[in-house]
Design a protein around this motif. Structure first.
Motif, PDB file in Angstrom:
ATOM      1  N   GLY A 199      33.582  -1.344  16.516  1.00 60.02           N
ATOM      2  CA  GLY A 199      34.426  -1.562  15.069  1.00 60.02           C
ATOM      3  C   GLY A 199      33.362  -1.862  14.083  1.00 60.02           C
ATOM      4  O   GLY A 199      33.787  -2.145  12.836  1.00 60.02           O
ATOM      5  N   TYR A 227      40.386  12.921  20.881  1.00 61.16           N
ATOM      6  CA  TYR A 227      39.324  12.137  20.318  1.00 61.16           C
ATOM      7  C   TYR A 227      39.343  10.674  21.051  1.00 61.16           C
ATOM      8  O   TYR A 227      40.525  10.412  21.478  1.00 61.16           O
ATOM      9  N   LYS A 253      30.287  -0.343  11.734  1.00 63.51           N
ATOM     10  CA  LYS A 253      29.504   0.822  11.168  1.00 63.51           C
ATOM     11  C   LYS A 253      28.056   0.924  11.575  1.00 63.51           C
ATOM     12  O   LYS A 253      27.631  -0.203  11.380  1.00 63.51           O
ATOM     13  N   TYR A 276      37.666   6.646  21.012  1.00 67.61           N
ATOM     14  CA  TYR A 276      36.801   5.737  20.045  1.00 67.61           C
ATOM     15  C   TYR A 276      36.463   4.487  21.209  1.00 67.61           C
ATOM     16  O   TYR A 276      37.764   3.847  21.624  1.00 67.61           O
ATOM     17  N   GLY A 306      30.274   5.106  19.317  1.00 70.23           N
ATOM     18  CA  GLY A 306      31.373   5.252  20.341  1.00 70.23           C
ATOM     19  C   GLY A 306      32.540   6.068  19.983  1.00 70.23           C
ATOM     20  O   GLY A 306      33.496   6.106  20.704  1.00 70.23           O
ATOM     21  N   ALA A 307      32.517   6.900  18.904  1.00 73.56           N
ATOM     22  CA  ALA A 307      33.276   7.793  18.557  1.00 73.56           C
ATOM     23  C   ALA A 307      33.203   9.231  19.032  1.00 73.56           C
ATOM     24  O   ALA A 307      32.147   9.714  18.741  1.00 73.56           O
ATOM     25  N   TYR A 308      33.905   9.708  19.609  1.00 72.66           N
ATOM     26  CA  TYR A 308      33.808  11.089  20.153  1.00 72.66           C
ATOM     27  C   TYR A 308      34.982  11.960  20.223  1.00 72.66           C
ATOM     28  O   TYR A 308      36.209  11.345  20.167  1.00 72.66           O
ATOM     29  N   TRP A 326      27.844  13.736  11.906  1.00 67.14           N
ATOM     30  CA  TRP A 326      28.663  14.147  13.503  1.00 67.14           C
ATOM     31  C   TRP A 326      27.369  15.130  13.909  1.00 67.14           C
ATOM     32  O   TRP A 326      26.726  15.684  13.288  1.00 67.14           O
ATOM     33  N   TRP A 349      30.007   5.730  13.303  1.00 65.97           N
ATOM     34  CA  TRP A 349      30.689   5.060  14.001  1.00 65.97           C
ATOM     35  C   TRP A 349      30.300   5.074  15.501  1.00 65.97           C
ATOM     36  O   TRP A 349      30.940   6.038  16.419  1.00 65.97           O
ATOM     37  N   LYS A 380      29.962  13.951  18.700  1.00 68.59           N
ATOM     38  CA  LYS A 380      29.696  12.465  18.611  1.00 68.59           C
ATOM     39  C   LYS A 380      29.367  12.023  17.115  1.00 68.59           C
ATOM     40  O   LYS A 380      28.757  12.649  16.245  1.00 68.59           O
ATOM     41  N   SER A 381      29.956  10.736  16.797  1.00 68.79           N
ATOM     42  CA  SER A 381      29.589  10.352  15.564  1.00 68.79           C
ATOM     43  C   SER A 381      28.425   9.517  15.412  1.00 68.79           C
ATOM     44  O   SER A 381      28.171   8.653  16.378  1.00 68.79           O
ATOM     45  N   GLY A 418      34.044   1.998  20.554  1.00 63.57           N
ATOM     46  CA  GLY A 418      33.004   1.107  19.910  1.00 63.57           C
ATOM     47  C   GLY A 418      33.428  -0.326  19.762  1.00 63.57           C
ATOM     48  O   GLY A 418      34.603  -0.629  20.225  1.00 63.57           O
TER      49      GLY A 418
END
Length: 127
Positions: free
Chosen positions: A64, A58, A66, A60, A44-46, A20, A42, A38-39, A62
């Motif tokens: 899907g 949270y 990784k 997501y 698109g994960a915030y 992160w 992954w 922000k990840s 994205g």
């Protein structure tokens, strides 16, 4: 947003990235500051936290998959084919011609009216 790399590894497949990355937004007013996270694993994960942790969330957005060191790149498309040649269209034969062909008979000429050979009209005129 930025990515920090763990130094010491030149091979991209063996480089390690933090999971992160956090960034402080609105640092001017501490009571109204927001921490956005922000990840990197992954895409698109915030996540966020505001009001000293009283509100958080949270999301997501994205696909899907990784994140990996080797990004997917599709192959280029093949060349576009040239335009097809014009198609020669012909009329379908009439049903009576098809029947004649199935019986093994010849198709009459287009000049004749009823399909028979032209008769000599001279003989009729003489009589």
């Amino acid at each position: 947003w930025y990515q920090r790399r763990v130094h010491g590894e030149d091979d991209q497949s063996k480089q390690r990235f933090p999971a992160w990355v956090a960034k402080l937004k609105n640092a001017l007013y501490r009571n109204h500051g927001i921490v956005a996270v922000k990840s990197l694993r992954w895409p698109g994960a915030y996540a966020y936290a505001a009001d000293r942790g009283a509100s958080y969330g949270y999301i997501y957005m994205g696909n899907g998959l990784k994140s990996t060191a080797h990004q997917f790149a599709p192959t280029s498309a093949s060349q576009i084919l040239k335009e097809a040649d014009e198609i020669l269209e012909i009329e379908d034969p009439p049903a009576k011609h098809e029947k004649l062909l199935l019986r093994g008979e010849e198709i009459p000429d287009k000049d004749s009216e009823n399909g028979d050979e032209p008769e000599d009209n001279e003989e009729e005129e003489d009589s």
